[in-house]
Design a protein around this motif. Structure first.
Motif, mmCIF file in Angstrom:
data_model
loop_
_atom_site.group_PDB
_atom_site.id
_atom_site.type_symbol
_atom_site.label_atom_id
_atom_site.label_comp_id
_atom_site.label_asym_id
_atom_site.label_seq_id
_atom_site.Cartn_x
_atom_site.Cartn_y
_atom_site.Cartn_z
ATOM 1 N N HIS A 51 43.152 42.705 39.588
ATOM 2 C CA HIS A 51 42.495 42.115 40.753
ATOM 3 C C HIS A 51 41.003 41.895 40.523
ATOM 4 N N ALA A 52 40.356 42.758 39.744
ATOM 5 C CA ALA A 52 38.924 42.611 39.473
ATOM 6 C C ALA A 52 38.596 43.230 38.115
ATOM 7 N N PRO A 53 38.938 42.557 37.017
ATOM 8 C CA PRO A 53 38.673 43.141 35.694
ATOM 9 C C PRO A 53 37.193 43.094 35.334
ATOM 10 N N THR A 54 36.774 44.101 34.592
ATOM 11 C CA THR A 54 35.400 44.139 34.098
ATOM 12 C C THR A 54 35.407 43.854 32.599
ATOM 13 N N LYS A 55 34.229 43.822 32.024
ATOM 14 C CA LYS A 55 34.134 43.593 30.580
ATOM 15 C C LYS A 55 34.743 44.744 29.797
ATOM 16 N N ALA A 56 34.673 45.964 30.338
ATOM 17 C CA ALA A 56 35.298 47.111 29.666
ATOM 18 C C ALA A 56 36.819 46.958 29.630
ATOM 19 N N HIS A 57 37.387 46.419 30.694
ATOM 20 C CA HIS A 57 38.831 46.182 30.720
ATOM 21 C C HIS A 57 39.211 45.105 29.700
ATOM 22 N N TRP A 58 38.384 44.077 29.587
ATOM 23 C CA TRP A 58 38.642 43.033 28.603
ATOM 24 C C TRP A 58 38.557 43.589 27.185
#
Length: 120
Positions: A51-58
């Motif tokens: 729902h709201a990915p961050t750069k760390a998730h990427w």
């Protein structure tokens, strides 16, 4: 997935600029977990943040992709059969744990001699 990596929904990290791309890639990786059970935990972790990915998730997704590239010869192999056969086994231990009175149940389903589903 790196043992020291902790993913959080609310961080001070910037949000990923293309969340549709993130969702698309996570969807493809979820499909891949049917034959690559070694990445199932990692994919379940990163799929919590679609729902709201961050750069760390990427970065975690890229880490999984690098792992898949290095281990391309592994995975489940399904044998080809000539007759369609479906076989299932199950077992139950009713109140097997005397301390807390819990029961255990498990099953596994084989199609053409290949394990396709299991749960305990």
């Amino acid at each position: 997935m790196d043992h020291n990596m902790k993913l959080f929904a609310f961080t001070f990290d910037a949000y990923f600029s293309d969340p549709a791309r993130y969702r698309h890639l996570v969807g493809k990786l979820i499909y891949l977990t049917m034959t690559r059970l070694d990445i199932a935990y990692s994919i379940s972790c990163v799929s919590q943040f679609i729902h709201a990915p961050t750069k760390a998730h990427w970065e975690a997704i890229l880490h999984i992709l690098r792992y898949l590239k290095k281990s391309s010869g592994t995975g489940l192999f399904f044998l080809l059969g000539h007759c369609l056969s479906l076989c299932g086994f199950s077992d139950a231990n009713w109140v097997g744990f005397i301390d807390h009175r819990h029961s255990t149940i498990w099953y596994c389903i084989y199609f053409e001699g290949n394990l396709v589903s299991h749960k305990s």
